[in-house]
Design a protein around this motif. Structure first.
Motif, mmCIF file in Angstrom:
data_model
loop_
_atom_site.group_PDB
_atom_site.id
_atom_site.type_symbol
_atom_site.label_atom_id
_atom_site.label_comp_id
_atom_site.label_asym_id
_atom_site.label_seq_id
_atom_site.Cartn_x
_atom_site.Cartn_y
_atom_site.Cartn_z
ATOM 1 N N ASP A 176 53.179 -18.616 87.140
ATOM 2 C CA ASP A 176 53.681 -19.551 88.150
ATOM 3 C C ASP A 176 52.858 -19.379 89.429
ATOM 4 O O ASP A 176 52.923 -18.340 90.090
ATOM 5 C CB ASP A 176 55.158 -19.282 88.416
ATOM 6 C CG ASP A 176 55.799 -20.385 89.252
ATOM 7 O OD1 ASP A 176 55.062 -21.294 89.698
ATOM 8 O OD2 ASP A 176 57.029 -20.324 89.449
ATOM 9 N N LYS A 177 52.093 -20.399 89.767
ATOM 10 C CA LYS A 177 51.243 -20.317 90.955
ATOM 11 C C LYS A 177 52.056 -20.285 92.243
ATOM 12 O O LYS A 177 51.534 -19.902 93.301
ATOM 13 C CB LYS A 177 50.256 -21.490 90.980
ATOM 14 C CG LYS A 177 49.215 -21.433 89.873
ATOM 15 C CD LYS A 177 48.185 -22.539 90.021
ATOM 16 C CE LYS A 177 47.121 -22.433 88.923
ATOM 17 N NZ LYS A 177 46.082 -23.489 89.046
ATOM 18 N N GLU A 178 53.331 -20.705 92.166
ATOM 19 C CA GLU A 178 54.157 -20.654 93.363
ATOM 20 C C GLU A 178 54.371 -19.220 93.836
ATOM 21 O O GLU A 178 54.545 -18.972 95.032
ATOM 22 C CB GLU A 178 55.506 -21.321 93.087
ATOM 23 C CG GLU A 178 55.397 -22.827 92.842
ATOM 24 C CD GLU A 178 56.751 -23.452 92.600
ATOM 25 O OE1 GLU A 178 57.746 -22.706 92.546
ATOM 26 O OE2 GLU A 178 56.808 -24.690 92.462
ATOM 27 N N LEU A 179 54.375 -18.268 92.895
ATOM 28 C CA LEU A 179 54.501 -16.866 93.280
ATOM 29 C C LEU A 179 53.297 -16.412 94.094
ATOM 30 O O LEU A 179 53.437 -15.670 95.073
ATOM 31 C CB LEU A 179 54.657 -16.001 92.030
ATOM 32 C CG LEU A 179 55.920 -16.223 91.190
ATOM 33 C CD1 LEU A 179 55.888 -15.347 89.954
ATOM 34 C CD2 LEU A 179 57.163 -15.940 92.020
ATOM 35 N N GLU A 180 52.119 -16.873 93.706
ATOM 36 C CA GLU A 180 50.912 -16.519 94.462
ATOM 37 C C GLU A 180 50.950 -17.162 95.845
ATOM 38 O O GLU A 180 50.565 -16.544 96.843
ATOM 39 C CB GLU A 180 49.676 -16.969 93.695
ATOM 40 C CG GLU A 180 49.545 -16.360 92.303
ATOM 41 C CD GLU A 180 48.350 -16.910 91.557
ATOM 42 O OE1 GLU A 180 47.291 -17.090 92.186
ATOM 43 O OE2 GLU A 180 48.480 -17.150 90.340
#
Length: 285
Positions: A176-180
């Protein structure tokens, strides 16, 4: 009331599934594993009984056998470590970047899967021999690859790369790129985001790829014998020594070496699996 009572009186029937029941699938699984895996392994373990315990120990502790086992396991472990590092880099590139020829690179990763091991060994020998395309440039520098333990490492690294890439790649695609983005918004640097957010998530898959690459490399034969040189005590691998024992009709000796490799591989894979479980708990997966 009568309608309700009638509906309650209808016996419960489980819904039929297109997949066979647990009993049938369990029986098929146990039978298949017994015939294909357990019986051959049992035959391998029981065969050295002809030697006795002292004879078994004497067989597997011969200097030539110990040198071959050390070379096979040492180069397999080192090759798996190299593949874990560069396989992670290849998977990262394939998942995170779009570039011209990406599909070609993605297909090349699978080439060691499809290429016959003997063909791979011949190709590597042609490249790294003293008169080969790469070897002729390394020879003046005093670097010898073909017919040395370094050649064994090159071959085992070649055949193990796809296991790491194909194990890590799907996990990276599901990240999940939202975590990055959340980590970056909290002030984390790129290195901190990778170390604390990305790496803990992909570590179990990376360990799985490492274990698969190691297991494949330990028993590799075809791609190694051409480039290794097969010199006793120098570049002779354990699988080749087993073949030599079989050609000499020393079946008990061959089984003794095979049993030793089986036991050592089992212990190492068990350690890796326990490490996987620990990393999954640590990462909260």
């Amino acid at each position: 009331m009568h309608g309700a009572a009638a509906s309650l009186a209808v016996p419960f029937r489980a819904e039929r599934s297109v997949i066979p029941g647990f009993g049938l699938t369990l029986g098929i699984t146990v039978t298949y594993l017994t015939l294909i895996v357990l019986l051959p392994l049992a035959a391998l373990v029981m065969r050295p009984y002809e030697l006795g315990f002292s004879g078994f120990v004497a067989e597997v502790t011969e200097p030539r056998v110990l040198a071959a086992l050390k070379l096979s396991f040492g180069m397999a472990f080192l090759g798996a470590c190299i593949n874990a590092l560069f396989g992670l880099a290849v998977a990262w590139m394939l998942v995170r970047y779009d570039f011209w020829g990406k599909k070609v690179v993605d297909a090349i990763v699978d080439l060691p899967f499809a290429l016959p091991t003997a063909v791979a060994g011949i190709a590597l020998t042609a490249l790294y021999a003293p008169n080969g395309w790469i070897g002729q440039w390394l020879e003046p520098l005093g670097i010898k690859v073909a017919f040395t333990p370094l050649g064994v490492l090159v071959a085992l690294t070649f055949i193990g790369l796809p296991f790491v890439v194909r194990t890590v790649q799907p996990v990276m695609e599901d990240l999940d790129k939202e975590l990055e983005e959340a980590a970056a918004s909290l002030g984390a640097t790129r290195l901190e985001t990778f170390a604390r957010v990305i790496f803990p998530t992909i570590l179990p898959a990376l360990l799985t790829g490492f274990a698969l690459a190691f297991a494949r490399a330990v028993g590799e034969y075809g791609s190694v014998i051409f480039i290794a040189g097969n010199m006793p005590m120098v570049s002779e691998i354990a699988p080749l020594l087993i073949i030599i024992k079989l050609e000499q009709f020393d079946y008990a000796g061959a089984a003794a070496i095979g049993t030793t490799m089986l036991g050592a591989s089992f212990v190492l894979l068990l350690v890796i699996n326990l490490l996987q479980r620990w990393t999954r708990r640590w990462a909260g997966i």
